[in-house]
Design an enzyme around this catalytic site. Structure first.
Site, PDB file in Angstrom:
ATOM      1  N   GLU A  98     -23.285 136.824  -4.276  1.00 21.82           N
ATOM      2  CA  GLU A  98     -24.222 136.054  -3.476  1.00 21.82           C
ATOM      3  C   GLU A  98     -23.862 136.140  -2.002  1.00 21.82           C
ATOM      4  OE1 GLU A  98     -25.600 132.639  -6.667  1.00 21.82           O
ATOM      5  OE2 GLU A  98     -24.503 132.066  -4.864  1.00 21.82           O
ATOM      6  N   CYS A 128     -12.541 136.353  -7.563  1.00 22.34           N
ATOM      7  CA  CYS A 128     -11.337 136.239  -6.724  1.00 22.34           C
ATOM      8  C   CYS A 128     -10.137 135.977  -7.613  1.00 22.34           C
ATOM      9  CB  CYS A 128     -11.509 135.101  -5.717  1.00 22.34           C
ATOM     10  SG  CYS A 128     -10.122 134.910  -4.573  1.00 22.34           S
ATOM     11  N   CYS A 132      -7.587 129.462  -6.629  1.00 20.61           N
ATOM     12  CA  CYS A 132      -7.441 128.115  -6.073  1.00 20.61           C
ATOM     13  C   CYS A 132      -8.061 127.110  -7.045  1.00 20.61           C
ATOM     14  CB  CYS A 132      -8.110 128.026  -4.707  1.00 20.61           C
ATOM     15  SG  CYS A 132      -7.376 129.135  -3.480  1.00 20.61           S
ATOM     16  N   CYS A 135     -11.661 125.668  -6.403  1.00 20.12           N
ATOM     17  CA  CYS A 135     -12.737 126.590  -6.035  1.00 20.12           C
ATOM     18  C   CYS A 135     -13.383 127.223  -7.261  1.00 20.12           C
ATOM     19  CB  CYS A 135     -12.196 127.677  -5.118  1.00 20.12           C
ATOM     20  SG  CYS A 135     -13.436 128.848  -4.545  1.00 20.12           S
ATOM     21  N   GLY A 173     -14.206 136.115  -2.903  1.00 20.41           N
ATOM     22  CA  GLY A 173     -13.103 137.039  -2.697  1.00 20.41           C
ATOM     23  C   GLY A 173     -12.226 136.722  -1.505  1.00 20.41           C
ATOM     24  N   SER A 228      -7.395 129.072   5.300  1.00 23.81           N
ATOM     25  CA  SER A 228      -7.649 128.069   4.271  1.00 23.81           C
ATOM     26  C   SER A 228      -6.313 127.439   3.896  1.00 23.81           C
ATOM     27  CB  SER A 228      -8.312 128.721   3.049  1.00 23.81           C
ATOM     28  OG  SER A 228      -9.601 129.181   3.372  1.00 23.81           O
ATOM     29  N   LEU A 229      -5.969 126.345   4.555  1.00 24.42           N
ATOM     30  CA  LEU A 229      -4.652 125.729   4.404  1.00 24.42           C
ATOM     31  C   LEU A 229      -4.629 124.710   3.264  1.00 24.42           C
ATOM     32  CD1 LEU A 229      -1.805 125.591   5.592  1.00 24.42           C
ATOM     33  CD2 LEU A 229      -2.642 123.799   7.151  1.00 24.42           C
ATOM     34  N   HIS A 230      -5.432 123.667   3.394  1.00 23.79           N
ATOM     35  CA  HIS A 230      -5.717 122.706   2.322  1.00 23.79           C
ATOM     36  C   HIS A 230      -4.562 121.809   1.895  1.00 23.79           C
ATOM     37  CE1 HIS A 230      -9.389 124.884   2.238  1.00 23.79           C
ATOM     38  NE2 HIS A 230      -8.936 125.920   1.572  1.00 23.79           N
ATOM     39  N   ASN A 304     -17.041 119.374  -2.670  1.00 23.11           N
ATOM     40  CA  ASN A 304     -18.330 119.255  -3.347  1.00 23.11           C
ATOM     41  C   ASN A 304     -18.157 119.328  -4.861  1.00 23.11           C
ATOM     42  OD1 ASN A 304     -20.684 119.315  -1.348  1.00 23.11           O
ATOM     43  ND2 ASN A 304     -19.360 120.940  -0.586  1.00 23.11           N
ATOM     44  N   CYS A 349     -19.613 124.338   0.235  1.00 24.71           N
ATOM     45  CA  CYS A 349     -18.226 124.779   0.173  1.00 24.71           C
ATOM     46  C   CYS A 349     -17.637 124.803  -1.236  1.00 24.71           C
ATOM     47  CB  CYS A 349     -17.376 123.859   1.038  1.00 24.71           C
ATOM     48  SG  CYS A 349     -15.650 124.261   1.016  1.00 24.71           S
TER      49      CYS A 349
END
Length: 376
Positions: A98, A128, A132, A135, A173, A228-230, A304, A349
């Protein structure tokens, strides 16, 4: 990084590397390659090179016999109430990805500044392998990596809908795990002779593939990097980002500092807020200490809901988001709360995943989707 080897029979005309190799093998002068791409870009909506004038017959024959204008096709599009458009694209081997077009209006009528822009979020892999835990894309696993042509084709498809000025590599990815193809695509997209996108309008998002970050700095010092730390510490990061075991936080932050010294660019720090996991005052202050010496903007991203039974996180409370932002301000760290795009079409997200088991023209495809970019 390893992935399933894809069997591809068609060559995309946007795979410049393959065109170069074929022309070299057949002793066709390289000047005809630049002429080809100048023509294709100027006439991109013709979707053909058939009408190109004064082109060597031998070169034209090679192109006609070996390349397709696009090896992928758009199966469908969904438009959200806010104008965000999501395209479902089928690749030549039947895999699906997408891409999402997002619109931002920063115009200030009183000051006469700002503009309305269209930003394209592209994928660089099918699934991917970073896995994570928050995700949806990670639930797919890695099915394969896109070619340089397939990456550029996403941009070509999007041009049928909008005049794209910005690109973010925030779709499916990890871009730095498919770096050679991402690099080749970026060269074409930013080359002033071809698509001529401004380097400053390109953002690449990474979970933190340390060996490739400085390579990206060398190759594209004027493009933007988003990390992308998070999580503000190694233990918590390992818990929600499995690859953090191999890319430890202290080494990652040292690499980010080196990147900044090399490029002089501010860093975008992406921080997904998960209720009672990484959104408390403790994590906010840890993050402030971690980033206080780095020139950055933190994009706070409320998590989300995702259509996946294996993901049990909860969205943060509004008051916790505001408190987190206020604490970062105490450390003089600017932050934004991400402007969510396309929620009503699963276009926000962490939600990009295509169910590869439901492919086919006559089958209903379940789609849950993507990571968008905050306003810069």
């Amino acid at each position: 990084m390893s992935s399933r080897k894809r069997k591809l029979e068609q060559n995309s005309i946007w795979d410049r590397t393959k065109v170069e190799n074929l022309f070299s093998k057949n002793e066709i002068k390289s000047i005809h390659i630049d002429k080809l791409y100048k023509y294709l870009v100027r006439n991109v909506k013709q979707k053909s090179w058939a009408n190109m004038k004064d082109y060597p017959k031998a070169a034209m024959k090679l192109l006609n016999e070996n390349f397709e204008f696009c090896t992928s096709k758009v199966l469908g599009a969904q438009e959200a109430e806010d104008g965000t458009t999501k395209l479902l694209v089928e690749l030549q081997d039947g895999s699906q990805i997408e891409e999402v077009i997002m619109y931002y209006d920063t115009r200030n009528n009183e000051k006469g500044t700002g503009r309305r822009r269209a930003t394209l979020c592209v994928s660089c892999q099918i699934g991917c392998q970073m896995a994570c835990t928050f995700c949806a894309t990670g639930t797919m696993g890695l099915k394969g990596s896109l070619t340089e042509g397939e990456i550029i084709e996403q941009f070509v498809h999007a041009l049928d809908i909008a005049d794209i000025s910005n690109i973010v590599f925030m779709g499916m990815g990890e871009p730095l795990n498919n770096y050679n193809n991402v690099k080749a695509a970026l060269k074409m997209l930013t080359d002033s002779r071809f698509f001529a996108l401004q380097n400053s309008h390109i953002t690449l998002s990474t979970v933190g593939v340390i060996p490739r970050i400085m390579t990206f700095a060398e190759d594209f010092p004027k493009c933007n990097l988003a990390l992308s730390l998070h999580a503000p510490n190694q233990e918590l990061r390992k818990r929600i980002i499995p690859t953090a075991k191999g890319y430890k936080l202290d080494k990652l932050m040292n690499t980010i500092k080196q990147y900044q010294e090399k490029t002089k660019n501010a860093i975008f720090i992406e921080y997904l807020l998960l209720h009672k996991i990484n959104d408390t005052e403790k994590e906010a202050r840890e993050l402030g200490e971690l980033l206080k010496d780095i020139k950055c903007t933190v994009n706070l991203i409320p998590w989300n809901s995702i259509e996946s039974p294996s993901i049990n996180y909860k969205s943060p409370l509004h008051e916790d988001i505001i408190k987190f932002k206020e604490i970062l301000k105490e450390y003089d760290i600017p932050s934004t709360i991400r402007q969510s795009k396309g929620n009503d079409i699963a276009g926000a997200c962490g939600q990009l995943v295509v169910d590869q088991s439901k492919q086919g023209k006559n089958k209903k495809i379940k789609i849950v989707d993507i990571e968008d970019l905050s306003k810069k």
